[in-house]
Scaffold this motif. Structure first.
Motif, short mmCIF file in Angstrom:
data_model
loop_
_atom_site.label_atom_id
_atom_site.label_comp_id
_atom_site.label_asym_id
_atom_site.label_seq_id
_atom_site.Cartn_x
_atom_site.Cartn_y
_atom_site.Cartn_z
N MET A 135 45.01 45.07 33.83
CA MET A 135 44.86 45.36 35.23
C MET A 135 43.43 45.05 35.65
SD MET A 135 46.14 48.79 36.95
CE MET A 135 46.00 49.04 38.65
N MET A 136 43.30 44.33 36.78
CA MET A 136 41.99 43.90 37.22
C MET A 136 41.29 45.00 38.00
SD MET A 136 42.71 40.00 38.41
CE MET A 136 41.01 39.69 38.76
N ASN A 137 40.00 44.99 37.93
CA ASN A 137 39.17 45.93 38.66
C ASN A 137 39.22 45.58 40.16
OD1 ASN A 137 37.35 47.88 39.32
ND2 ASN A 137 35.65 46.96 38.20
N PHE A 138 39.16 46.61 41.02
CA PHE A 138 39.25 46.36 42.46
C PHE A 138 38.06 45.57 42.99
CE2 PHE A 138 42.21 50.05 42.53
CZ PHE A 138 43.29 49.35 43.05
N SER A 139 36.90 45.76 42.42
CA SER A 139 35.73 45.03 42.91
C SER A 139 35.85 43.53 42.61
CB SER A 139 34.45 45.58 42.29
OG SER A 139 34.47 45.40 40.89
N VAL A 140 36.46 43.18 41.49
CA VAL A 140 36.66 41.77 41.17
C VAL A 140 37.65 41.15 42.15
CG1 VAL A 140 37.53 40.18 39.41
CG2 VAL A 140 36.11 42.12 38.74
#
Length: 100
Positions: free
Chosen positions: A1-6
């Protein structure tokens, strides 16, 4: 799962490149050029505010940037009104360097 900032950074870079693409490809009308420039400014503002929030430094710089972007938009709209009143349209093909 990707980080929201990325995800937000990738989204703002996508906005900047879409604005650049539309500025390069749809350059027949002055209004289209101004809208694509404002879209690029919105992407840069979003990227700048994300970067400033993650670093925790002064957020007032992003407000200063937003003020300059609003001034740029107002200047572009006044130029558009001047061109439409003087040339009756905003197409770049109707402009001539020999006219006053």
């Amino acid at each position: 799962m990707m980080n929201f900032s990325v995800v937000f950074i990738m989204g703002s870079l996508f906005m900047i490149f879409c604005g650049l693409w539309s500025f390069i490809s749809y350059n027949k009308h002055l209004l289209n050029s101004l809208l694509s420039l404002e879209f690029m400014m919105l992407g840069v503002f979003w990227l700048l505010s994300l970067q400033m929030a993650s670093v925790g430094s002064e957020i007032y710089f992003s407000l200063f940037f937003l003020t300059l972007a609003a001034c740029e938009g107002a200047l572009g709209l006044s130029l558009l009104v001047f061109v439409v009143r003087s040339h009756d349209n905003d197409r770049f093909s109707s402009f001539s360097m020999l006219e006053c």
